[in-house]
Motif scaffolding. Structure first.
Motif, PDB file in Angstrom:
ATOM      1  N   THR A   1      18.587  27.769  79.655  1.00 35.32           N
ATOM      2  CA  THR A   1      19.614  26.850  79.155  1.00 35.32           C
ATOM      3  C   THR A   1      19.501  26.797  77.639  1.00 35.32           C
ATOM      4  N   ALA A   2      20.435  26.095  77.018  1.00 37.25           N
ATOM      5  CA  ALA A   2      20.394  25.935  75.560  1.00 37.25           C
ATOM      6  C   ALA A   2      19.214  25.081  75.118  1.00 37.25           C
ATOM      7  N   TYR A   3      18.550  24.430  76.062  1.00 32.76           N
ATOM      8  CA  TYR A   3      17.455  23.525  75.742  1.00 32.76           C
ATOM      9  C   TYR A   3      16.104  24.076  76.187  1.00 32.76           C
ATOM     10  N   GLN A   4      16.026  25.371  76.448  1.00 30.07           N
ATOM     11  CA  GLN A   4      14.816  25.950  77.016  1.00 30.07           C
ATOM     12  C   GLN A   4      13.637  25.841  76.055  1.00 30.07           C
ATOM     13  N   GLY A   5      12.455  25.870  76.645  1.00 29.85           N
ATOM     14  CA  GLY A   5      11.228  25.815  75.864  1.00 29.85           C
ATOM     15  C   GLY A   5      10.704  24.404  75.716  1.00 29.85           C
ATOM     16  N   PRO A   6       9.588  24.268  74.993  1.00 31.78           N
ATOM     17  CA  PRO A   6       9.035  22.928  74.774  1.00 31.78           C
ATOM     18  C   PRO A   6      10.016  22.058  74.000  1.00 31.78           C
ATOM     19  N   PRO A   7      10.191  20.822  74.407  1.00 31.97           N
ATOM     20  CA  PRO A   7      11.123  19.954  73.683  1.00 31.97           C
ATOM     21  C   PRO A   7      10.506  19.483  72.373  1.00 31.97           C
ATOM     22  N   PRO A   8      11.327  19.163  71.387  1.00 35.07           N
ATOM     23  CA  PRO A   8      10.786  18.560  70.169  1.00 35.07           C
ATOM     24  C   PRO A   8      10.199  17.188  70.476  1.00 35.07           C
ATOM     25  N   VAL A   9       9.132  16.845  69.795  1.00 34.94           N
ATOM     26  CA  VAL A   9       8.538  15.511  69.885  1.00 34.94           C
ATOM     27  C   VAL A   9       8.766  14.846  68.538  1.00 34.94           C
ATOM     28  N   ALA A  10       9.492  13.733  68.524  1.00 33.82           N
ATOM     29  CA  ALA A  10       9.909  13.126  67.266  1.00 33.82           C
ATOM     30  C   ALA A  10       9.986  11.617  67.408  1.00 33.82           C
ATOM     31  N   GLY A  11      10.085  10.944  66.267  1.00 31.72           N
ATOM     32  CA  GLY A  11      10.320   9.515  66.276  1.00 31.72           C
ATOM     33  C   GLY A  11      11.790   9.220  66.531  1.00 31.72           C
ATOM     34  N   PHE A  12      12.044   8.103  67.190  1.00 30.64           N
ATOM     35  CA  PHE A  12      13.413   7.651  67.438  1.00 30.64           C
ATOM     36  C   PHE A  12      13.980   7.088  66.144  1.00 30.64           C
ATOM     37  N   CYS A  13      15.226   7.371  65.864  1.00 29.05           N
ATOM     38  CA  CYS A  13      15.818   6.893  64.609  1.00 29.05           C
ATOM     39  C   CYS A  13      15.970   5.380  64.588  1.00 29.05           C
ATOM     40  N   ALA A  14      16.242   4.780  65.743  1.00 31.64           N
ATOM     41  CA  ALA A  14      16.586   3.366  65.803  1.00 31.64           C
ATOM     42  C   ALA A  14      15.557   2.603  66.638  1.00 31.64           C
ATOM     43  N   VAL A  15      15.962   1.464  67.201  1.00 35.45           N
ATOM     44  CA  VAL A  15      15.072   0.631  68.008  1.00 35.45           C
ATOM     45  C   VAL A  15      15.588   0.582  69.442  1.00 35.45           C
ATOM     46  N   GLU A  16      14.708   0.174  70.374  1.00 37.48           N
ATOM     47  CA  GLU A  16      15.060   0.212  71.789  1.00 37.48           C
ATOM     48  C   GLU A  16      14.095  -0.646  72.587  1.00 37.48           C
ATOM     49  N   ASP A  17      14.316  -0.691  73.911  1.00 35.21           N
ATOM     50  CA  ASP A  17      13.525  -1.569  74.787  1.00 35.21           C
ATOM     51  C   ASP A  17      12.102  -1.092  75.022  1.00 35.21           C
ATOM     52  N   CYS A  18      11.770   0.134  74.615  1.00 37.11           N
ATOM     53  CA  CYS A  18      10.381   0.589  74.735  1.00 37.11           C
ATOM     54  C   CYS A  18       9.410  -0.417  74.118  1.00 37.11           C
TER      55      CYS A  18
END
Length: 441
Positions: free
Chosen positions: A373-390
């Motif tokens: 797929t277009a998303y194949q391979g290890p996914p990027p690991v990054a910080g979220f730009c905004a805030v959320e319920d996590c």
């Protein structure tokens, strides 16, 4: 480790449900579940639509064999939580998503059509909430449905949540209420959109502070401006334009923001991400907004994005020190210091080492299911730009990260959409994650 045969069977079930997933997402988007507490909303005219979405998603949980509980802290604002009870011996997991959305803005600017159309057009689904975050919410529900269709019994408990309130940090009515109802697990994955990092794994978020700063002026006829600003004039004895003084504060905040590009950094965030945003400016003579009187006040509303490792009280102190320093350079502001009002702190999410295992598990699940797929391979690991319920799950001792379809660049914007392939792949990832995290025969 769950067998490859079990994985294949579950992923085949996800694929078979793809059309149903997309049509359900379209239906969910068509419910205008605007948060009734969002600024500018009339609560009584809007309340109840969040609950409709929760009930609809809860029916998917029920169809997947989950025991579902519905409740509302405020009438009409139902949360839905489904539990697939494990057979024993496995780790527990929460899938979480919020049902509320922001208002659509001016519908005339939506070239895609009605903001709540849920239109499916080629490779995407359109409408307010498509990216933020009904796509992820529905993908999680269908991952659970696929497990049931494939006849899989997990070892650990899997808990799926559709909650209200996220868009205005009303966590007491939503995610925090689920914790108070006893829903806990070894880890949680929130389905917020990963973009602009497409389908990335997001273990940290920044913190958010909202404050206002107000500067006082002294009214006089606008023809006296020269007297107030030119050498030899009467100066502040005649009048003071609050907007002139407010601009000194504005410029001081800009300088601090430029410093932050170098002093506030984090390895999972792009350089310069942490900012001091002047979002709203109000000012003028009291009671009549015309330019024929020197302005009596100026108020700037600021939104601060600060690094997850920073103490919000330290950030506040830094801002206040900058404002005090600029006030000391001006005779009027020394005598009439700007007034700072802190209005909100949405805490950062930074579970640290406690989230190492779930971060690795989501990354592995994505890589497992994304081949060709277009998303194949290890996914990027990054910080979220905004805030959320996590933030509130982690604060309660449940290490929480996020992973979900969608793009923050179109969230809260005109012509919001989500790519169908992302929603489908996210559902595959959630299903694979549940198998490996919770365990299954």
């Amino acid at each position: 480790m769950t067998s490859q045969e079990t994985h294949d069977r579950v992923l085949a079930a996800v694929d078979a449900l793809k059309d149903d997933l997309v049509s359900t997402l379209s239906e969910v988007i068509s419910i205008p579940s605007v948060n009734p507490k969002y600024p500018g909303q009339v609560y009584d005219e809007v309340v109840g639509l969040e609950g409709r979405v929760s009930r609809l998603v809860g029916e998917i949980y029920e169809d997947a064999g989950a025991d579902v509980e519905y409740w509302a802290v405020e009438k009409g604002r139902d949360n839905a939580v489904g539990t697939l009870k494990g057979t024993g011996g496995g780790r527990s997991l929460i899938f979480n998503g919020h049902v509320d959305v922001v208002p659509p803005g001016n519908p005339d600017r939506w070239t895609s059509g009605d903001p709540f159309s849920g239109k499916v057009d080629g490779d995407r689904v359109w409408g307010r909430g498509a990216s933020d975050m009904k796509a992820g919410l529905v993908a999680q529900a269908f991952a659970v449905k696929a497990l049931q269709r494939a006849g899989v019994a997990l070892d650990g408990d899997l808990i799926v949540q559709a909650v209200v309130g996220e868009e205005v940090m009303d966590h007491e009515c939503g995610v925090t209420s689920t914790i108070e109802h006893g829903y806990r697990a070894d880890a949680a994955v929130v389905a917020e959109p990963s973009g602009p990092t497409n389908l990335g794994v997001i273990p940290v978020t920044p913190g958010l502070l909202w404050f206002s700063v107000t500067v006082q002026g002294k009214a006089t006829h606008s023809s006296m401006r020269g007297q107030t600003i030119r050498a030899g004039g009467g100066g502040s004895a005649v009048g003071v334009n609050a907007i002139d003084k407010g601009m000194l504060v504005f410029q001081a905040m800009q300088r601090l923001e430029e410093e932050w590009a170098f002093t506030k950094t984090h390895p999972l965030f792009a350089p310069g991400h942490f900012t001091i945003h002047p979002g709203v400016v109000q000012g003028g003579p009291h009671g009549v907004l015309v330019p024929f009187i020197l302005s009596e006040y100026m108020t700037i509303e600021y939104c601060i994005w600060y690094p997850p490792q920073d103490d919000p009280e330290t950030v506040k102190a830094e801002v206040e020190a900058q404002i005090r320093a600029i006030a000391q350079t001006d005779g009027w502001l020394r005598e009439h210091p700007p007034v700072v009002d802190w209005k909100l702190n949405w805490p950062a999410n930074d579970p640290g080492d406690a989230a190492t295992a779930i971060t690795a598990a989501v990354s592995s699940a994505h890589e497992r299911v994304s081949g060709m797929t277009a998303y194949q391979g290890p996914p990027p690991v990054a910080g979220f730009c905004a805030v959320e319920d996590c933030s509130f799950l982690t604060a309660a001792g449940i290490p929480a990260i996020s992973y979900g379809p969608g793009d923050l660049r179109v969230a809260h914007a005109d012509d919001e959409y989500c790519l169908v392939d992302e929603v489908h792949l996210a559902a595959r990832t959630y299903a694979s994650l549940a198998l490996d995290w919770c365990g299954a025969e």
